[in-house]
Design an enzyme around this catalytic site. Sequence first.
Site, mmCIF file in Angstrom:
data_model
loop_
_atom_site.group_PDB
_atom_site.id
_atom_site.type_symbol
_atom_site.label_atom_id
_atom_site.label_comp_id
_atom_site.label_asym_id
_atom_site.label_seq_id
_atom_site.Cartn_x
_atom_site.Cartn_y
_atom_site.Cartn_z
ATOM 1 N N ARG A 46 -2.779 -16.712 -0.359
ATOM 2 C CA ARG A 46 -3.055 -15.446 -1.044
ATOM 3 C C ARG A 46 -4.518 -15.412 -1.461
ATOM 4 O O ARG A 46 -5.208 -14.408 -1.346
ATOM 5 C CB ARG A 46 -2.124 -15.262 -2.260
ATOM 6 C CG ARG A 46 -2.551 -14.116 -3.157
ATOM 7 C CD ARG A 46 -1.496 -13.616 -4.143
ATOM 8 N NE ARG A 46 -0.579 -14.603 -4.638
ATOM 9 C CZ ARG A 46 -0.858 -15.549 -5.547
ATOM 10 N NH1 ARG A 46 -2.067 -15.620 -6.083
ATOM 11 N NH2 ARG A 46 0.050 -16.420 -5.915
ATOM 12 N N TYR A 98 -8.072 12.200 1.176
ATOM 13 C CA TYR A 98 -6.818 11.755 1.810
ATOM 14 C C TYR A 98 -5.660 11.903 0.811
ATOM 15 O O TYR A 98 -5.768 11.466 -0.344
ATOM 16 C CB TYR A 98 -6.982 10.291 2.240
ATOM 17 C CG TYR A 98 -5.732 9.677 2.802
ATOM 18 C CD1 TYR A 98 -5.250 10.065 4.042
ATOM 19 C CD2 TYR A 98 -5.029 8.712 2.094
ATOM 20 C CE1 TYR A 98 -4.095 9.503 4.562
ATOM 21 C CE2 TYR A 98 -3.874 8.141 2.603
ATOM 22 C CZ TYR A 98 -3.413 8.551 3.838
ATOM 23 O OH TYR A 98 -2.261 7.984 4.347
ATOM 24 N N ASP A 170 -15.165 6.738 1.452
ATOM 25 C CA ASP A 170 -14.086 6.348 2.357
ATOM 26 C C ASP A 170 -14.598 6.636 3.764
ATOM 27 O O ASP A 170 -14.761 7.790 4.150
ATOM 28 C CB ASP A 170 -12.816 7.147 2.026
ATOM 29 C CG ASP A 170 -11.625 6.738 2.895
ATOM 30 O OD1 ASP A 170 -11.848 6.311 4.043
ATOM 31 O OD2 ASP A 170 -10.481 6.871 2.427
ATOM 32 N N LYS A 195 -6.697 2.568 11.090
ATOM 33 C CA LYS A 195 -7.113 3.655 11.958
ATOM 34 C C LYS A 195 -8.060 3.122 13.033
ATOM 35 O O LYS A 195 -7.662 2.315 13.826
ATOM 36 C CB LYS A 195 -7.731 4.766 11.097
ATOM 37 C CG LYS A 195 -6.898 5.101 9.828
ATOM 38 C CD LYS A 195 -5.544 5.691 10.105
ATOM 39 C CE LYS A 195 -4.646 5.746 8.872
ATOM 40 N NZ LYS A 195 -5.194 6.374 7.697
HETATM 41 C C1 LIG Z 1 -4.888 6.412 6.300
HETATM 42 C C2 LIG Z 1 -5.969 6.624 5.320
HETATM 43 C C3 LIG Z 1 -5.975 5.955 4.086
HETATM 44 C C4 LIG Z 1 -4.836 5.062 3.663
HETATM 45 O O1 LIG Z 1 -4.733 3.925 4.456
HETATM 46 P P1 LIG Z 1 -3.358 3.166 4.809
HETATM 47 O O2 LIG Z 1 -3.819 2.065 5.679
HETATM 48 O O3 LIG Z 1 -2.449 4.150 5.474
HETATM 49 O O4 LIG Z 1 -2.789 2.695 3.504
HETATM 50 C C5 LIG Z 1 -7.052 6.165 3.246
HETATM 51 N N1 LIG Z 1 -8.057 7.002 3.576
HETATM 52 C C6 LIG Z 1 -8.082 7.670 4.748
HETATM 53 C C7 LIG Z 1 -9.221 8.578 5.050
HETATM 54 C C8 LIG Z 1 -7.043 7.511 5.655
HETATM 55 O O5 LIG Z 1 -7.061 8.183 6.813
#
Ligand SMILES: *Cc1c(COP(=O)(O)O)cnc(C)c1O
Length: 374
Positions: A46, A98, A170, A195
């Site tokens: 961890r 998001y 982000d 992503k």
């Molecule tokens: C998908 C996404 C998140 C969240 O991420 P997860 O891996 O699904 O928890 C945060 N910000 C953006 C812009 C996203 O597309």
Amino acid sequence: MQFETRAIHVGQDPDPRTGAVTVPIYQTSTFAQPRVGEHTGYEYARTGNPTRTALQECLASLEGTEEAVCFASGLAAVDAVFRLLSPGDHVVMANDVYGGTWRQIAQVHARFGIEVSAVDLGDLQAVEAAMTSATRLIWAETPSNPLLKILDLAALATIAHAHDARLVADNTFATPYLQRPLEFGADIIVHSTTKYLGGHSDVVGGAVCTDAATAEQLAFLQNAVGAVPGPFDAWLTLRGVKTLGVRMDRHSANAARIADWLTEHDRVVDVAYPGLASHPGHDVAAKQMDAFGGMISFRVAGGIDAAKQVAEATKLFFLAESLGGVESLIEHPGIMTHASVAGTVLEVPDDLLRLSVGIEDVDDLLADLDRALG
Ligand SMILES: *Cc1c(COP(=O)(O)O)cnc(C)c1O
């Protein structure tokens, strides 16, 4: 070293014991210690795992930050950043952030006394007006999801710093291959590695890239709260990152072709793609991005029923949430990814569709859309 070389080499020297050219998956929960109170740098998985370390070093290099700290999901990374705050602290957040980020701050962190204002961060006067002496963070997402709005990171960093606050970006949609927010003054860069960084729709993960002092606090949270990625997840993400550059070039080229084509289609209105000269954020995007990425949204003439029909009619574009994988996806944000923001300031039009344009042959993708819209 240039970006694409760093993606393949940083943190990824051949294994010193065997010469293995890919970083091993250290599938172990604990590490034998040579003496009491002495360890190899790893004691419990961890706290640290060598596969995770390789991914963290690579991501920090790509974003140009001192450090990166990885988490079990993008939202776990978002959570760690909010946990740097204390009750009474205030966040100025993009009003089309998001949906999951919004749900987390509004329904989880608000209960612990974190205040949030949703603001159109494209309106710099509104941002200035929203700043208070308690504001600690401006939270930006550019391009935004699902409307692909573009925010001026340099202008937001200036406002944040004038108020002793920090700018969080982000960078999930752009990836560091297309946009490095640090160069425009951002202090903390958040990713859903699920992503484009992972890129193959086979792993969920998150990361925060930032300075060493903040990373130390985040590493404390990684260990103290425990939302860590497993070694196989870290390995899959690192494998995806190696091809980030070639994938983003292809995503961007395919999306540019499709966006142009959609603007000509008589069943399509309001194509949002930052690469289009008609996009209101095009000039800022051209300044801060190297290309415009693979995400497009558009509205379908005929309203919600027509939009649903199109989303269900494509064959190559799978009807699915998420984005950034090699395969193309289509979705209806109002009912799918953004259902949790219905009735709030973040609500999206109900005739809106979002495309995550993959790296298939673009003519096949155009034929698929043509059939679905026809
Ligand atoms: C998908 C996404 C998140 C969240 O991420 P997860 O891996 O699904 O928890 C945060 N910000 C953006 C812009 C996203 O597309």
